[in-house]
Design a protein around this motif. Sequence first.
Motif, PDB file in Angstrom:
ATOM      1  N   ASP A 173     -11.840  -0.102   2.548  1.00  0.00           N
ATOM      2  CA  ASP A 173     -11.246  -0.071   1.219  1.00  0.00           C
ATOM      3  C   ASP A 173     -10.112  -1.086   1.104  1.00  0.00           C
ATOM      4  O   ASP A 173     -10.005  -1.797   0.092  1.00  0.00           O
ATOM      5  CB  ASP A 173     -10.727   1.333   0.914  1.00  0.00           C
ATOM      6  CG  ASP A 173     -10.152   1.427  -0.487  1.00  0.00           C
ATOM      7  OD1 ASP A 173     -10.931   1.520  -1.447  1.00  0.00           O
ATOM      8  OD2 ASP A 173      -8.909   1.392  -0.621  1.00  0.00           O
ATOM      9  N   ALA A 174      -9.259  -1.169   2.121  1.00  0.00           N
ATOM     10  CA  ALA A 174      -8.163  -2.142   2.099  1.00  0.00           C
ATOM     11  C   ALA A 174      -8.714  -3.566   2.085  1.00  0.00           C
ATOM     12  O   ALA A 174      -8.191  -4.442   1.382  1.00  0.00           O
ATOM     13  CB  ALA A 174      -7.257  -1.929   3.307  1.00  0.00           C
ATOM     14  N   PHE A 230       0.858  -1.178   0.000  1.00  0.00           N
ATOM     15  CA  PHE A 230       0.000   0.000   0.000  1.00  0.00           C
ATOM     16  C   PHE A 230       0.902   1.239   0.000  1.00  0.00           C
ATOM     17  O   PHE A 230       1.713   1.414   0.906  1.00  0.00           O
ATOM     18  CB  PHE A 230      -0.904   0.030   1.240  1.00  0.00           C
ATOM     19  CG  PHE A 230      -2.090  -0.881   1.146  1.00  0.00           C
ATOM     20  CD1 PHE A 230      -3.275  -0.452   0.558  1.00  0.00           C
ATOM     21  CD2 PHE A 230      -2.028  -2.182   1.644  1.00  0.00           C
ATOM     22  CE1 PHE A 230      -4.379  -1.295   0.475  1.00  0.00           C
ATOM     23  CE2 PHE A 230      -3.127  -3.028   1.564  1.00  0.00           C
ATOM     24  CZ  PHE A 230      -4.308  -2.587   0.972  1.00  0.00           C
ATOM     25  N   ASN A 231       0.758   2.093  -1.006  1.00  0.00           N
ATOM     26  CA  ASN A 231       1.603   3.282  -1.107  1.00  0.00           C
ATOM     27  C   ASN A 231       0.773   4.464  -1.593  1.00  0.00           C
ATOM     28  O   ASN A 231       1.034   5.053  -2.634  1.00  0.00           O
ATOM     29  CB  ASN A 231       2.779   3.016  -2.053  1.00  0.00           C
ATOM     30  CG  ASN A 231       3.758   4.173  -2.104  1.00  0.00           C
ATOM     31  OD1 ASN A 231       3.861   4.962  -1.174  1.00  0.00           O
ATOM     32  ND2 ASN A 231       4.479   4.278  -3.214  1.00  0.00           N
ATOM     33  N   GLY A 232      -0.213   4.848  -0.786  1.00  0.00           N
ATOM     34  CA  GLY A 232      -1.113   5.915  -1.183  1.00  0.00           C
ATOM     35  C   GLY A 232      -0.769   7.291  -0.647  1.00  0.00           C
ATOM     36  O   GLY A 232      -1.348   8.287  -1.065  1.00  0.00           O
ATOM     37  N   PHE A 233       0.173   7.360   0.301  1.00  0.00           N
ATOM     38  CA  PHE A 233       0.439   8.639   0.976  1.00  0.00           C
ATOM     39  C   PHE A 233       1.927   8.953   1.026  1.00  0.00           C
ATOM     40  O   PHE A 233       2.464   9.324   2.067  1.00  0.00           O
ATOM     41  CB  PHE A 233      -0.165   8.618   2.385  1.00  0.00           C
ATOM     42  CG  PHE A 233      -1.664   8.545   2.370  1.00  0.00           C
ATOM     43  CD1 PHE A 233      -2.436   9.666   2.095  1.00  0.00           C
ATOM     44  CD2 PHE A 233      -2.301   7.336   2.591  1.00  0.00           C
ATOM     45  CE1 PHE A 233      -3.819   9.583   2.044  1.00  0.00           C
ATOM     46  CE2 PHE A 233      -3.689   7.249   2.541  1.00  0.00           C
ATOM     47  CZ  PHE A 233      -4.443   8.368   2.280  1.00  0.00           C
ATOM     48  N   TRP A 269       1.327   2.518   7.445  1.00  0.00           N
ATOM     49  CA  TRP A 269       0.623   2.664   8.727  1.00  0.00           C
ATOM     50  C   TRP A 269      -0.302   1.469   8.851  1.00  0.00           C
ATOM     51  O   TRP A 269      -0.465   0.690   7.905  1.00  0.00           O
ATOM     52  CB  TRP A 269      -0.116   4.007   8.812  1.00  0.00           C
ATOM     53  CG  TRP A 269      -1.026   4.322   7.665  1.00  0.00           C
ATOM     54  CD1 TRP A 269      -0.756   4.232   6.324  1.00  0.00           C
ATOM     55  CD2 TRP A 269      -2.375   4.803   7.738  1.00  0.00           C
ATOM     56  NE1 TRP A 269      -1.838   4.622   5.578  1.00  0.00           N
ATOM     57  CE2 TRP A 269      -2.842   4.984   6.400  1.00  0.00           C
ATOM     58  CE3 TRP A 269      -3.219   5.114   8.795  1.00  0.00           C
ATOM     59  CZ2 TRP A 269      -4.119   5.446   6.115  1.00  0.00           C
ATOM     60  CZ3 TRP A 269      -4.502   5.587   8.497  1.00  0.00           C
ATOM     61  CH2 TRP A 269      -4.937   5.753   7.179  1.00  0.00           C
ATOM     62  N   ASP A 270      -0.900   1.269  10.026  1.00  0.00           N
ATOM     63  CA  ASP A 270      -1.542  -0.032  10.227  1.00  0.00           C
ATOM     64  C   ASP A 270      -3.060  -0.042  10.084  1.00  0.00           C
ATOM     65  O   ASP A 270      -3.695  -1.071  10.329  1.00  0.00           O
ATOM     66  CB  ASP A 270      -1.134  -0.649  11.571  1.00  0.00           C
ATOM     67  CG  ASP A 270      -1.608   0.132  12.791  1.00  0.00           C
ATOM     68  OD1 ASP A 270      -2.370   1.103  12.636  1.00  0.00           O
ATOM     69  OD2 ASP A 270      -1.209  -0.238  13.908  1.00  0.00           O
ATOM     70  N   ILE A 271      -3.654   1.054   9.629  1.00  0.00           N
ATOM     71  CA  ILE A 271      -5.095   1.013   9.360  1.00  0.00           C
ATOM     72  C   ILE A 271      -5.376   0.201   8.095  1.00  0.00           C
ATOM     73  O   ILE A 271      -6.258  -0.671   8.085  1.00  0.00           O
ATOM     74  CB  ILE A 271      -5.697   2.426   9.297  1.00  0.00           C
ATOM     75  CG1 ILE A 271      -5.435   3.173  10.617  1.00  0.00           C
ATOM     76  CG2 ILE A 271      -7.191   2.363   9.044  1.00  0.00           C
ATOM     77  CD1 ILE A 271      -5.976   2.474  11.856  1.00  0.00           C
ATOM     78  N   PRO A 272      -4.632   0.416   6.981  1.00  0.00           N
ATOM     79  CA  PRO A 272      -4.794  -0.517   5.861  1.00  0.00           C
ATOM     80  C   PRO A 272      -4.356  -1.931   6.215  1.00  0.00           C
ATOM     81  O   PRO A 272      -4.924  -2.905   5.707  1.00  0.00           O
ATOM     82  CB  PRO A 272      -3.916   0.079   4.751  1.00  0.00           C
ATOM     83  CG  PRO A 272      -3.095   1.129   5.377  1.00  0.00           C
ATOM     84  CD  PRO A 272      -3.775   1.556   6.628  1.00  0.00           C
ATOM     85  N   ARG A 309      -3.281   1.538  -3.436  1.00  0.00           N
ATOM     86  CA  ARG A 309      -3.443   2.885  -2.893  1.00  0.00           C
ATOM     87  C   ARG A 309      -4.375   2.844  -1.702  1.00  0.00           C
ATOM     88  O   ARG A 309      -5.542   2.462  -1.836  1.00  0.00           O
ATOM     89  CB  ARG A 309      -4.001   3.829  -3.971  1.00  0.00           C
ATOM     90  CG  ARG A 309      -3.039   4.065  -5.124  1.00  0.00           C
ATOM     91  CD  ARG A 309      -1.855   4.915  -4.688  1.00  0.00           C
ATOM     92  NE  ARG A 309      -0.918   5.150  -5.777  1.00  0.00           N
ATOM     93  CZ  ARG A 309       0.194   4.435  -5.968  1.00  0.00           C
ATOM     94  NH1 ARG A 309       0.479   3.423  -5.162  1.00  0.00           N
ATOM     95  NH2 ARG A 309       1.013   4.715  -6.965  1.00  0.00           N
ATOM     96  N   ASP A 310      -3.864   3.201  -0.521  1.00  0.00           N
ATOM     97  CA  ASP A 310      -4.725   3.320   0.647  1.00  0.00           C
ATOM     98  C   ASP A 310      -5.387   4.693   0.608  1.00  0.00           C
ATOM     99  O   ASP A 310      -4.847   5.651   0.052  1.00  0.00           O
ATOM    100  CB  ASP A 310      -3.956   3.119   1.951  1.00  0.00           C
ATOM    101  CG  ASP A 310      -2.531   3.673   1.922  1.00  0.00           C
ATOM    102  OD1 ASP A 310      -1.983   3.840   0.826  1.00  0.00           O
ATOM    103  OD2 ASP A 310      -1.966   3.916   2.998  1.00  0.00           O
TER     104      ASP A 310
END
Length: 328
Positions: free
Chosen positions: A209-210, A166-169, A233-236, A200-201
Amino acid sequence: MPSTRSSLSRFVWLGAALLLGQASLAQAAEGDDAVPSLAGKRIAVSMTGTSHYFDIKAFQAQVDEIKRLGGTPITLDAGRNDKNLVTQLQTVVTQKPDAVIQTLGTLSVIDPWLKRISKAGIPLFTIDAPSQYSLNNTTSDNVATGKALADQLIKDAGGKGRILVFNGFYGVPVCAIRYDQLKLALKDHPQLEIIEPELRDVIPNTVQDAYSQVSALLNKYPAGSVTAIWSAWDIPQLGASKALIDAKRTEIKTYGVDGTPEVLELLGQPHSPVGAVVAQQPALIGKTAVQNVARYLAGQHDLPRETHVATLLTTAGNLAQVQQLRGD
């Protein structure tokens, strides 16, 4: 030669010291009572959002420490909306507080407004936002954090396999640093590769979404074709882990940063897909930032540009100790 018992005690003490990190060691050495007063001072606590574990813990710690030191907090929450955050930072200038602490934010979005705060003569401090206009940024050591997480993933994978990332930010500096450390570590392990395109998170609805993205990809990638899922980060990570559990695909391990309680809870379950999470200490980060403000306003203008608070690489093997240390 020292006795075995005294040597063991020294080793345990050293281990604890390294775990706690510089900021908490400094506090232990001088004590909270040595921090200057904020009596009569108004401190603006500008939050990008307060919806996540890190956010709310860092926010509450700032408010509590400002009050403990006799100051008045001015609290502002942008709800993780960039437009709201810009308006919020504009508002800060008109309120003319004695200092501002900005927590998180995409640097390209917030830097022009942080510049205005600085040019207005308001002392500016940040958390997880290394702006050139910040007098001091209190943060985890994200280079060490990113490296530790990458090293654990590589170890668990045996240096082989394929990773969903995941690389959205990447525009958020701390996320970029952690991602860069993953890429750097993988250079030495060519048999462990990132699956393209990267995921993308998003914000909001990050978990859902994840979960949806990973659930869809599990149909594409059969057992044995994916080794790990990484996120900055750990939300996704939480959404991805839930998708793996529901699909009974716990041979894939997930990796992330923050130590959100729901992720730690999953980590403690038998046959958990959570491989590791680097737990931050957001309450200590928030408290430390306020103490740096107090020192600066008392005339201590030799603060470092960054104050690092230690992170805790957490696996099933040391989960209980990490939860105890953070007071979870």
